[in-house]
Design a protein around this motif. Structure first.
Motif, PDB file in Angstrom:
ATOM      1  N   TYR A   1       0.247   4.326  -0.587  1.00  0.00           N
ATOM      2  CA  TYR A   1      -0.343   5.511   0.043  1.00  0.00           C
ATOM      3  C   TYR A   1      -1.816   5.274   0.294  1.00  0.00           C
ATOM      4  O   TYR A   1      -2.480   4.628  -0.518  1.00  0.00           O
ATOM      5  CB  TYR A   1      -0.207   6.781  -0.844  1.00  0.00           C
ATOM      6  CG  TYR A   1      -0.933   7.942  -0.191  1.00  0.00           C
ATOM      7  CD1 TYR A   1      -0.379   8.582   0.913  1.00  0.00           C
ATOM      8  CD2 TYR A   1      -2.216   8.316  -0.596  1.00  0.00           C
ATOM      9  CE1 TYR A   1      -1.075   9.584   1.583  1.00  0.00           C
ATOM     10  CE2 TYR A   1      -2.914   9.319   0.063  1.00  0.00           C
ATOM     11  CZ  TYR A   1      -2.341   9.942   1.157  1.00  0.00           C
ATOM     12  OH  TYR A   1      -3.027  10.912   1.834  1.00  0.00           O
ATOM     13  N   TYR A   2      -2.307   5.759   1.389  1.00  0.00           N
ATOM     14  CA  TYR A   2      -3.738   6.019   1.535  1.00  0.00           C
ATOM     15  C   TYR A   2      -3.931   7.099   2.594  1.00  0.00           C
ATOM     16  O   TYR A   2      -3.154   7.205   3.528  1.00  0.00           O
ATOM     17  CB  TYR A   2      -4.573   4.761   1.881  1.00  0.00           C
ATOM     18  CG  TYR A   2      -5.989   5.021   1.418  1.00  0.00           C
ATOM     19  CD1 TYR A   2      -6.327   4.917   0.076  1.00  0.00           C
ATOM     20  CD2 TYR A   2      -6.956   5.511   2.309  1.00  0.00           C
ATOM     21  CE1 TYR A   2      -7.586   5.278  -0.375  1.00  0.00           C
ATOM     22  CE2 TYR A   2      -8.213   5.870   1.861  1.00  0.00           C
ATOM     23  CZ  TYR A   2      -8.525   5.757   0.514  1.00  0.00           C
ATOM     24  OH  TYR A   2      -9.740   6.135   0.070  1.00  0.00           O
ATOM     25  N   SER A   3      -4.979   7.897   2.405  1.00  0.00           N
ATOM     26  CA  SER A   3      -5.246   8.993   3.339  1.00  0.00           C
ATOM     27  C   SER A   3      -5.542   8.465   4.744  1.00  0.00           C
ATOM     28  O   SER A   3      -6.183   7.427   4.902  1.00  0.00           O
ATOM     29  CB  SER A   3      -6.454   9.787   2.833  1.00  0.00           C
ATOM     30  OG  SER A   3      -7.044  10.501   3.905  1.00  0.00           O
TER      31      SER A   3
ATOM     32  N   LEU B   1       0.880  -1.189   0.000  1.00  0.00           N
ATOM     33  CA  LEU B   1       0.000   0.000   0.000  1.00  0.00           C
ATOM     34  C   LEU B   1       0.909   1.227   0.000  1.00  0.00           C
ATOM     35  O   LEU B   1       1.388   1.649   1.054  1.00  0.00           O
ATOM     36  CB  LEU B   1      -0.878   0.002   1.266  1.00  0.00           C
ATOM     37  CG  LEU B   1      -1.852   1.179   1.425  1.00  0.00           C
ATOM     38  CD1 LEU B   1      -3.027   1.078   0.438  1.00  0.00           C
ATOM     39  CD2 LEU B   1      -2.403   1.256   2.857  1.00  0.00           C
TER      40      LEU B   1
ATOM     41  N   HIS C   1       1.362   8.449   6.699  1.00  0.00           N
ATOM     42  CA  HIS C   1       1.670   7.805   5.406  1.00  0.00           C
ATOM     43  C   HIS C   1       2.100   6.356   5.672  1.00  0.00           C
ATOM     44  O   HIS C   1       2.986   6.123   6.498  1.00  0.00           O
ATOM     45  CB  HIS C   1       2.816   8.591   4.761  1.00  0.00           C
ATOM     46  CG  HIS C   1       3.077   8.242   3.340  1.00  0.00           C
ATOM     47  ND1 HIS C   1       3.512   6.999   2.945  1.00  0.00           N
ATOM     48  CD2 HIS C   1       2.953   8.980   2.210  1.00  0.00           C
ATOM     49  CE1 HIS C   1       3.657   6.982   1.632  1.00  0.00           C
ATOM     50  NE2 HIS C   1       3.316   8.177   1.166  1.00  0.00           N
TER      51      HIS C   1
ATOM     52  N   THR D   1      -1.654  15.806   4.028  1.00  0.00           N
ATOM     53  CA  THR D   1      -1.905  14.689   3.112  1.00  0.00           C
ATOM     54  C   THR D   1      -1.054  13.476   3.511  1.00  0.00           C
ATOM     55  O   THR D   1      -1.503  12.344   3.465  1.00  0.00           O
ATOM     56  CB  THR D   1      -1.569  15.118   1.661  1.00  0.00           C
ATOM     57  OG1 THR D   1      -2.450  16.183   1.311  1.00  0.00           O
ATOM     58  CG2 THR D   1      -1.723  13.975   0.677  1.00  0.00           C
TER      59      THR D   1
ATOM     60  N   ASN E   1      -4.557   2.879   8.223  1.00  0.00           N
ATOM     61  CA  ASN E   1      -3.797   1.804   7.569  1.00  0.00           C
ATOM     62  C   ASN E   1      -2.970   1.064   8.613  1.00  0.00           C
ATOM     63  O   ASN E   1      -2.615   1.650   9.650  1.00  0.00           O
ATOM     64  CB  ASN E   1      -2.945   2.367   6.422  1.00  0.00           C
ATOM     65  CG  ASN E   1      -1.880   3.333   6.912  1.00  0.00           C
ATOM     66  OD1 ASN E   1      -0.875   2.925   7.471  1.00  0.00           O
ATOM     67  ND2 ASN E   1      -2.120   4.630   6.737  1.00  0.00           N
TER      68      ASN E   1
ATOM     69  N   SER F   1     -10.445   6.861   7.439  1.00  0.00           N
ATOM     70  CA  SER F   1      -9.642   5.723   6.972  1.00  0.00           C
ATOM     71  C   SER F   1      -8.299   5.698   7.700  1.00  0.00           C
ATOM     72  O   SER F   1      -7.766   6.741   8.078  1.00  0.00           O
ATOM     73  CB  SER F   1      -9.432   5.764   5.451  1.00  0.00           C
ATOM     74  OG  SER F   1      -9.032   7.038   5.046  1.00  0.00           O
TER      75      SER F   1
END
Ligand code: PLP
Length: 449
Positions: A81-83, A79, A327, A323, A90, A88
């Motif tokens: 990247y995801y916000s 993965l 991360h 952003t 991770n 959400s």
């Protein structure tokens, strides 16, 4: 990758460098560092040196830590990247927050807010400090107090509490409501006080005076580095941070410990605040959190502050973040880095090698009359202040500083120049022999002054 001619030809042409004059960089192109291993770096001409800068106070585990490198590349596959904005999360971020909290539990830290670097972490702490008071029904507590010579990054908030005018004047006006106390800097201070313990008392009195003048009810926080890094490695007396803590407590002011450099073992303890026996309300961190392998920072929040946010209504929502906060790749780097930091117990080597470097530089001061002040002795942070005249303490000129830097580099060590200071913060895994190399390179550098 383009060849050596291309790189040399275009060096500093399109790329504007942080903390440098673009025209000066074009006239005197920066060294192109191409490779690294352990505590050493290699430039484009194949010249190998010990890195006494540790990248930029950050490569605590040296350049060859495969665990962090593998954690990064594996996470990129799963993965990239995801916000992490509300809604959400991770797996690496959850694990990294757990690890960071555990790492700083002894400092009273209970919550972790990830950022992309030190300036972001400072900004986060400043904002959360204001919101904390607002949530507690004291919305007028908006001001910040900090130390002259302190460095807190380059966002407008951080620059406003910065204590060195080099980072301020071109960007003024800065944020209103920021006030500065003298630095705990016995070599130069407005009281002419050379005794560090007495100086600590005098600054404490100045703090009380400023609080009385501003009104305690208008002050949100004091932000300070436990040992001032970029300002010249200014080591306060051991009583200083406890004194600041006590005054903050008495006046309802939060204490933010800026641990961007001092966190993760550099002082010989896992945090600079712990080094001085203080529990802060918040800590700003970065650098050693991934050993520089991935840009990550974290604002760390004590139970006292967290409780106010978590028990409040809608106003406790944090409308702040980046952003790249949490991360997944950065978070994987954090977990691997902390596991390695603990496994290697880097604070022990930092204390021993820091003492060696400090004592070695003090010995050089007997030989070279241009050394005005030597500061350090608390882990791997050493500052050397150079003067052209011992009695007037006239700061050494930039051209001579440049010559010293180049001669030391040719003799085997990369050091960093900050004004008339040489600043050193090598990897915490550095060997005894490599410290000796730094010392002999400095000796060569001073001889070329
Ligand atoms: C104490 C301190 N705070 C904040 C910062 C800013 O960190 P960054 O350059 O990652 O934004 C630094 C950078 O050196 C620092 O030393």
């Amino acid at each position: 990758m383009k060849d050596q001619n291309f790189l040399t030809e275009n060096n500093a042409k399109q790329l504007w460098h942080p903390m440098g004059h673009p025209a000066e960089m074009q006239a005197n192109p920066p060294k192109i560092i191409t490779k690294s291993s352990g505590s050493k770096i290699t430039d484009i001409d194949g010249h190998d040196v010990v890195d006494a800068v540790g990248g930029l106070w950050c490569v605590n585990l040296g350049y060859s830590n495969d665990l962090i490198k593998n954690a990064i590349s594996e996470q990129l596959q799963d993965l990239p990247y995801y916000s992490a904005f509300a809604g959400s999360s991770n797996p690496p971020a959850i694990e990294a927050a757990y690890k960071v909290q555990e790492f700083f539990a002894e400092d009273g830290i209970e919550r972790v807010f990830f950022t992309s670097g030190g300036s972001d972490s400072v900004e986060t702490c400043l904002r959360l400090a204001r919101q904390y008071h607002r949530l507690r029904g004291e919305p007028n507590r908006t001001k910040f107090i900090s130390l002259k010579k302190g460095y807190h990054g380059t966002h407008f908030g951080g620059a406003s509490v910065n204590g060195n005018n080099r980072f301020r004047i071109n960007y003024e006006p800065l944020m209103p409501g920021c006030f500065h106390l003298p630095a705990p800097y016995p070599y130069r201070n407005p009281f002419n006080e050379t005794d560090p313990a007495k100086l600590a008392q005098l600054i404490a009195q100045a703090f009380e005076d400023e609080i009385a003048f501003q009104g305690a009810g208008s002050i949100a926080a004091l932000i300070m580095e436990p040992i001032l890094g970029a300002g010249g490695v200014i080591v306060p007396h051991e009583s200083f941070m406890p004194l600041m803590r006590e005054i903050c407590d008495r006046h309802g002011i939060l204490l933010i410990s800026d641990e961007v450099i001092t966190g993760f073992g550099r002082t010989g303890d896992w945090s600079g605040a712990r080094h001085w026996g203080v529990k802060p309300d918040m800590m700003s961190t970065a650098k050693g959190i991934t050993s520089g392998y991935f840009p990550v920072g974290a604002a760390l929040i004590s139970g006292k502050v967290a409780e106010v946010f978590e028990s409040s209504g809608a106003d406790g929502a944090i409308f702040h973040g980046y952003t790249y906060s949490a991360h997944p790749v950065g978070a994987a780097a954090v977990t691997a880095c902390l596991e390695e930091t603990l496994r290697l117990d880097t604070k022990v080597n930092a204390a021993a090698r820091g003492k060696q470097l400090f004592e070695g530089v003090k010995a050089l001061a007997q030989k070279h009359g241009i050394i005005g002040d030597v500061r350090g002795g608390h882990g791997l942070m050493t500052g050397i202040e150079l003067v052209s005249d011992q009695s007037s303490k006239e700061p050494m000129d930039a051209a001579t500083m440049g010559r010293i830097h180049q001669a030391a580099y040719e003799a085997g060590a990369m050091v960093r120049i900050g004004g008339n200071n040489i600043l050193m913060s090598p990897p915490l895994i550095i060997s005894e022999q490599e410290i000796d190399t730094i010392l002999s390179a400095l000796d060569a550098g001073f001889s070329a002054a």
